[in-house]
Motif scaffolding. Structure first.
Motif, PDB file in Angstrom:
ATOM      1  N   LEU A  53      -7.513   5.735  -5.412  1.00  0.00           N
ATOM      2  CA  LEU A  53      -7.805   5.093  -4.142  1.00  0.00           C
ATOM      3  C   LEU A  53      -7.648   6.157  -3.066  1.00  0.00           C
ATOM      4  O   LEU A  53      -6.537   6.652  -2.841  1.00  0.00           O
ATOM      5  N   ALA A  54      -8.749   6.530  -2.446  1.00  0.00           N
ATOM      6  CA  ALA A  54      -8.696   7.541  -1.383  1.00  0.00           C
ATOM      7  C   ALA A  54      -8.293   6.881  -0.065  1.00  0.00           C
ATOM      8  O   ALA A  54      -8.683   5.741   0.220  1.00  0.00           O
ATOM      9  N   ILE A  55      -7.504   7.588   0.716  1.00  0.00           N
ATOM     10  CA  ILE A  55      -7.189   7.167   2.083  1.00  0.00           C
ATOM     11  C   ILE A  55      -7.657   8.295   2.985  1.00  0.00           C
ATOM     12  O   ILE A  55      -7.108   9.396   2.954  1.00  0.00           O
ATOM     13  N   ILE A  56      -8.698   8.033   3.755  1.00  0.00           N
ATOM     14  CA  ILE A  56      -9.362   9.080   4.529  1.00  0.00           C
ATOM     15  C   ILE A  56      -9.108   8.839   6.013  1.00  0.00           C
ATOM     16  O   ILE A  56      -9.547   7.822   6.564  1.00  0.00           O
ATOM     17  N   GLY A  57      -8.407   9.765   6.662  1.00  0.00           N
ATOM     18  CA  GLY A  57      -8.046   9.611   8.060  1.00  0.00           C
ATOM     19  C   GLY A  57      -8.551  10.746   8.932  1.00  0.00           C
ATOM     20  O   GLY A  57      -8.408  11.921   8.579  1.00  0.00           O
ATOM     21  N   VAL A  58      -9.138  10.386  10.075  1.00  0.00           N
ATOM     22  CA  VAL A  58      -9.699  11.385  10.998  1.00  0.00           C
ATOM     23  C   VAL A  58      -9.456  10.949  12.442  1.00  0.00           C
ATOM     24  O   VAL A  58      -9.326   9.758  12.726  1.00  0.00           O
ATOM     25  N   PRO A  59      -9.433  11.894  13.376  1.00  0.00           N
ATOM     26  CA  PRO A  59      -9.340  11.531  14.790  1.00  0.00           C
ATOM     27  C   PRO A  59     -10.709  11.220  15.378  1.00  0.00           C
ATOM     28  O   PRO A  59     -11.741  11.610  14.820  1.00  0.00           O
ATOM     29  N   ASN A  80     -17.987   6.665  -6.969  1.00  0.00           N
ATOM     30  CA  ASN A  80     -17.823   5.219  -6.823  1.00  0.00           C
ATOM     31  C   ASN A  80     -16.342   4.887  -6.624  1.00  0.00           C
ATOM     32  O   ASN A  80     -15.810   3.924  -7.179  1.00  0.00           O
ATOM     33  N   THR A  81     -15.701   5.727  -5.818  1.00  0.00           N
ATOM     34  CA  THR A  81     -14.260   5.688  -5.614  1.00  0.00           C
ATOM     35  C   THR A  81     -13.891   4.773  -4.445  1.00  0.00           C
ATOM     36  O   THR A  81     -14.438   4.930  -3.349  1.00  0.00           O
ATOM     37  N   PRO A  82     -12.980   3.824  -4.636  1.00  0.00           N
ATOM     38  CA  PRO A  82     -12.556   2.993  -3.506  1.00  0.00           C
ATOM     39  C   PRO A  82     -11.861   3.832  -2.441  1.00  0.00           C
ATOM     40  O   PRO A  82     -11.167   4.804  -2.765  1.00  0.00           O
ATOM     41  N   ALA A  83     -12.045   3.452  -1.174  1.00  0.00           N
ATOM     42  CA  ALA A  83     -11.473   4.241  -0.085  1.00  0.00           C
ATOM     43  C   ALA A  83     -11.028   3.358   1.067  1.00  0.00           C
ATOM     44  O   ALA A  83     -11.704   2.393   1.433  1.00  0.00           O
ATOM     45  N   ILE A  84      -9.880   3.697   1.614  1.00  0.00           N
ATOM     46  CA  ILE A  84      -9.423   3.137   2.883  1.00  0.00           C
ATOM     47  C   ILE A  84      -9.818   4.126   3.963  1.00  0.00           C
ATOM     48  O   ILE A  84      -9.535   5.315   3.843  1.00  0.00           O
ATOM     49  N   ILE A  85     -10.492   3.652   5.001  1.00  0.00           N
ATOM     50  CA  ILE A  85     -10.921   4.559   6.067  1.00  0.00           C
ATOM     51  C   ILE A  85     -10.089   4.296   7.318  1.00  0.00           C
ATOM     52  O   ILE A  85      -9.804   3.160   7.664  1.00  0.00           O
ATOM     53  N   VAL A  86      -9.697   5.382   7.983  1.00  0.00           N
ATOM     54  CA  VAL A  86      -8.792   5.285   9.126  1.00  0.00           C
ATOM     55  C   VAL A  86      -9.246   6.217  10.240  1.00  0.00           C
ATOM     56  O   VAL A  86      -9.559   7.391   9.985  1.00  0.00           O
ATOM     57  N   VAL A  87      -9.299   5.691  11.457  1.00  0.00           N
ATOM     58  CA  VAL A  87      -9.540   6.551  12.619  1.00  0.00           C
ATOM     59  C   VAL A  87      -8.336   6.448  13.557  1.00  0.00           C
ATOM     60  O   VAL A  87      -7.702   5.399  13.680  1.00  0.00           O
ATOM     61  N   LEU A  88      -8.012   7.560  14.200  1.00  0.00           N
ATOM     62  CA  LEU A  88      -6.949   7.621  15.198  1.00  0.00           C
ATOM     63  C   LEU A  88      -7.574   7.899  16.554  1.00  0.00           C
ATOM     64  O   LEU A  88      -8.387   8.827  16.688  1.00  0.00           O
ATOM     65  N   TYR A  89      -7.206   7.102  17.548  1.00  0.00           N
ATOM     66  CA  TYR A  89      -7.749   7.335  18.895  1.00  0.00           C
ATOM     67  C   TYR A  89      -6.629   7.282  19.920  1.00  0.00           C
ATOM     68  O   TYR A  89      -5.556   6.721  19.672  1.00  0.00           O
ATOM     69  N   GLY A  90      -6.859   7.879  21.068  1.00  0.00           N
ATOM     70  CA  GLY A  90      -5.811   8.087  22.051  1.00  0.00           C
ATOM     71  C   GLY A  90      -5.624   6.982  23.061  1.00  0.00           C
ATOM     72  O   GLY A  90      -5.413   7.255  24.247  1.00  0.00           O
TER      73      GLY A  90
END
Length: 263
Positions: A53-59, A80-90
């Motif tokens: 399970l990928a956890i992908i985080g970016v600003p 075909n890999t499951p992924a949690i996607i995450v964005v960080l904002y200010g």
């Protein structure tokens, strides 16, 4: 649907994305692989297996995924890999960034199963004009950890990733237009600088160098302000009117927004 291990992936010049990705990973209570840190250039392409399970985080930069992060994500491929996607904002707005990240990771072979928009201290935040200072904080980390736990519960309800409905997140397409870059960069206060060169070491785009003094190229600088926040002597500063603008208009606390892959 069984997840054997967690694969953290992030681009995180000031560590905010890394903190949230790490908290989500720990919340899953599953074996966590060594993180893939895209903050600095890497030559090797990596493929993340189907049972991870990928956890992908970016600003986010101006409501879009940070361009350098998007570029470096191309080194990561899913199967075909499951992924949690995450964005960080200010603390202003993440606008189309989470949608853009969802669409981008799908093209790279991932299946987004959940998404989150979290708040991190703004790159332009200063002592005089603080915007989301100290975030992610204890509350954010707790929410992220619980998010990870809930996603594992969700995935356990399905026998196969093909059974999962498509993940819907906030955002618009076409995405918000990226405005032309305005060249600018932090400057060095010479009397405070010891020329330790730590800023050179941590610059994600390798644009800082020591000549007669520490200088950086405004054409290359991405204004992440890692060198400002990390300088042990406070010798790097970034003077921009946006610091005061953000403080005056976006000081009210915002909370994370979470999205799950459910019907």
């Amino acid at each position: 649907m069984r997840v054997k291990n967690i694969q953290p992936v992030y681009f995180s010049p000031t560590h905010t994305s890394a903190k949230i990705v790490t908290a989500i990973a720990e919340g899953t209570d599953i074996i966590v692989n060594k993180e893939i840190d895209l903050t600095y250039p890497c030559a090797d392409q990596k493929v993340i297996s189907t049972d991870s399970l990928a956890i992908i985080g970016v600003p986010t930069y101006a409501g879009r995924v940070a361009p350098t992060a998007l570029e470096r994500l191309q080194k990561i491929k899913g199967d075909n890999t499951p992924a949690i996607i995450v964005v960080l904002y200010g603390n202003r707005d993440y606008e189309d960034a989470l949608l853009e990240l969802r669409d981008s990771v799908k093209q790279l072979g991932f299946v987004p199963v959940a998404g989150g928009a979290f708040i991190g201290e703004h790159s332009y935040s200063t002592e005089q004009f603080p915007t989301a200072a100290g975030r992610p904080d204890v509350s954010d980390i707790q929410i992220a950890s619980e998010f990870g736990k809930n996603i594992i519960k969700l995935l356990n309800q399905y026998a196969d990733i093909k059974e999962l409905p498509a993940l819907e997140v906030k955002g618009n397409f076409p995405y918000k237009e990226n405005k032309p870059k305005t060249p600018a960069t932090p400057i060095t206060i010479d009397e405070l600088c010891t020329q330790c060169q730590y800023c050179i070491e941590i610059c994600p785009v390798e644009t800082i160098e020591l000549k007669e003094e520490i200088v950086s190229d405004p054409e290359i600088c991405i204004k992440c302000c890692a060198c400002v926040k990390e300088c042990p002597n406070g010798a790097r500063v970034f003077n921009t009117p946006f610091s005061e603008f953000l403080f005056k208009n976006f000081h009210e606390r915002k909370e994370p927004e979470l999205f799950y892959c459910t019907r």
